[in-house]
Each structure stands twice: as C-alpha cells, then as structure tokens.
Design an enzyme around this catalytic site. Structure first.
Site, short mmCIF file in Angstrom:
data_model
loop_
_atom_site.label_atom_id
_atom_site.label_comp_id
_atom_site.label_asym_id
_atom_site.label_seq_id
_atom_site.Cartn_x
_atom_site.Cartn_y
_atom_site.Cartn_z
N THR A 16 0.27 -1.01 0.32
CA THR A 16 -0.47 0.16 0.47
C THR A 16 1.46 1.26 -0.32
O THR A 16 0.87 1.97 -0.96
CB THR A 16 -1.33 -0.19 1.12
N ASN A 17 2.64 1.23 0.60
CA ASN A 17 2.74 2.21 0.92
C ASN A 17 3.48 2.69 -0.56
O ASN A 17 3.41 3.67 -1.64
CB ASN A 17 3.88 2.13 1.52
N MET A 93 11.03 -7.56 4.45
CA MET A 93 11.24 -7.63 5.44
C MET A 93 12.44 -8.27 5.75
O MET A 93 12.60 -9.92 6.10
CB MET A 93 9.82 -8.26 5.66
N ILE A 95 16.77 -7.73 6.22
CA ILE A 95 17.42 -7.14 7.05
C ILE A 95 18.97 -6.67 6.37
O ILE A 95 19.08 -7.87 5.90
CB ILE A 95 18.31 -7.52 8.65
N LEU A 96 19.65 -5.28 5.89
CA LEU A 96 20.77 -5.52 4.61
C LEU A 96 21.96 -5.83 5.18
O LEU A 96 22.51 -5.53 6.22
CB LEU A 96 20.39 -4.18 4.15
N ASN A 110 14.14 4.22 4.85
CA ASN A 110 12.98 3.05 5.36
C ASN A 110 11.44 3.73 6.43
O ASN A 110 12.02 4.54 6.14
CB ASN A 110 13.70 1.72 6.24
N HIS A 112 8.60 3.13 9.25
CA HIS A 112 9.02 2.05 10.49
C HIS A 112 7.31 2.43 10.91
O HIS A 112 7.01 3.46 11.17
CB HIS A 112 9.67 1.91 11.42
C1 GRF Z 1 4.26 -0.62 6.78
O1 GRF Z 1 3.20 -1.00 8.48
C2 GRF Z 1 5.33 0.08 7.32
O2 GRF Z 1 5.65 0.80 8.05
C3 GRF Z 1 6.34 -1.87 7.42
O3 GRF Z 1 5.15 -2.14 6.55
C4 GRF Z 1 4.19 -1.92 6.61
C5 GRF Z 1 3.79 -1.94 5.09
O4 GRF Z 1 2.92 -2.39 4.13
N1 GRF Z 1 7.33 -1.24 7.76
P1 GRF Z 1 2.90 -1.99 2.86
O5 GRF Z 1 3.14 -3.32 2.12
O6 GRF Z 1 3.15 -0.85 2.18
O7 GRF Z 1 0.82 -1.76 2.98
#
Ligand code: GRF
Length: 203
Positions: A16-17, A93, A95-96, A110, A112
């Site tokens: 969604t981001n 998801m 860790i780099l 990133n 969070h």
């Molecule tokens: C978000 O809440 C972000 O903060 C976290 O993972 C989620 C990713 O959501 N790191 P989406 O895949 O962008 O919907």
C-alpha cells in the site's frame, strides 16, 4: 524541467505504501519515477500493483542464495541496472548486510510503523498496543547498520484508542504513512535533506 528522478522500491507485503508513492507521482507532488519494484516474496501484493502500473519488477528469492551478502549483491545489481538514485524500503522484511549499507549509504530510506526509537523491530504496531502506549506513529529514516536505527527524516504521531485492535491501529498508521513517505522521498530527491551525525537537516 529536469526529468523525474528514478527510484527503486523494495517490498515484501501488500504494497500500500508503493501505491501511495505511485499516487503521489501521478498527482505531481512527488517528482520521481519508480524504475523498478523488487520483492523477496513472489506473492507480494506490491508486485501485482507494480505490474498493473506497467513498472518493471524483479523477484529475488532468498532461498537461492548461500548468504545474506550474496542476496544483497543480486539486489544491488538490479538496483544499479535500474539507474535508481534512492532505494525506498516499503515493508521490505529483510535485514540488509553491512556490505549493502556501505555501498548505498545515505541513499536507503525505510518506513517504520512506530515513533522510533520506541517499538523497533518487526512488530511495531503490536508492541505499542501491548505496551499500552497512548501515542505511537510513523517514522521515515535512513537505513544504517542497526535495525530501525538510522537518522530520522520525518515522524508523525498517531493516537492509540482504547478500543483499538492491531488491525484498526495499523489502518490509521497506514493512512499517515501514505502521506509521510512520499513527502520524505520528495525532500530527499530535491536535495533538501542533509545528514549531520544522528540529525537530518531539512531545508
Ligand atoms: C508498513 O506499515 C511499514 O511501516 C512496515 O511494513 C508495512 C508495509 O505495508 N515497514 P505495505 O506493504 O506498504 O502495505
């Protein structure tokens, strides 16, 4: 006018981001072009969204690599080939490795779902709720060698309600993320962001 800056977006989940970034680009509030969407999860919703938007995608399967660094080298190759100026982690998801961070230092962002340094780690929303926090929020930060630790670019608060479940709280956090991430990326691309030790100075 200068061409829109290419960015790479790395996702493992729903994306969604990524969608919010694409929306901001369409609206003109983010002057960027998503050059590639990369996922370690072939079932990531982000890949579906990217394909629908005719954006180049790459799936890199961790199981195919003998080490974290070998995976990260494949990731770096895809990013460098795309010409991306910055790397946007959006629910990625993984860790780099220190190797990857060194190679792209100051260029990896990133997001969070908590107000760092509170509730770092993979379960920021769940942990804030379980702790009884009254305020949590969203942090956009540069990535460094430690998890959820690098210099903070933007933060915004989200109130925790008594009746909140993890889902309802995460839904409100997501709405804030979708506004904040494109803003932070735009500032970075416009050269308005400077790292000074732990501080990020925004002009
Ligand atoms: C978000 O809440 C972000 O903060 C976290 O993972 C989620 C990713 O959501 N790191 P989406 O895949 O962008 O919907």
């Amino acid at each position: 006018m200068a061409a829109a800056a290419p960015i790479a977006v790395c996702c493992s989940g729903r994306g969604t981001n990524l969608e919010a970034i694409l929306r901001a680009i369409r609206r003109g509030s983010l002057r960027a072009r998503v050059a590639v969407v990369i996922s370690d999860n072939p079932r990531s919703g982000a890949l579906v969204r990217a394909r629908a938007a005719k954006i180049q995608t790459a799936v890199i399967l961790p199981a195919k690599f003998p080490s974290r660094e070998a995976f990260d080298k494949a990731l770096a190759r895809v990013i460098e080939r795309s010409g991306a100026r910055i790397i946007v982690l959006a629910g990625f998801m993984r860790i780099l490795s220190p190797w990857f961070i060194r190679r792209f230092r100051g260029k990896i962002l990133n997001i969070h779902p908590a107000l760092l340094p509170a509730f770092a780690g993979a379960n920021g929303v769940r942990d804030a709720l379980a702790h009884g926090a009254k305020i949590t929020g969203v942090t956009v930060h540069f990535v460094d060698e430690k998890v959820d630790h690098g210099p903070i670019i933007l933060q915004a608060p989200v109130a925790v309600l008594e009746k909140d479940t993890q889902e309802s709280l995460h839904a409100r956090i997501h709405r804030v993320e979708h506004r904040l991430y494109p803003q932070a990326i735009q500032r970075g691309l416009a050269g308005r962001v400077r790292i000074a030790g732990r501080k990020v100075l925004i002009s």
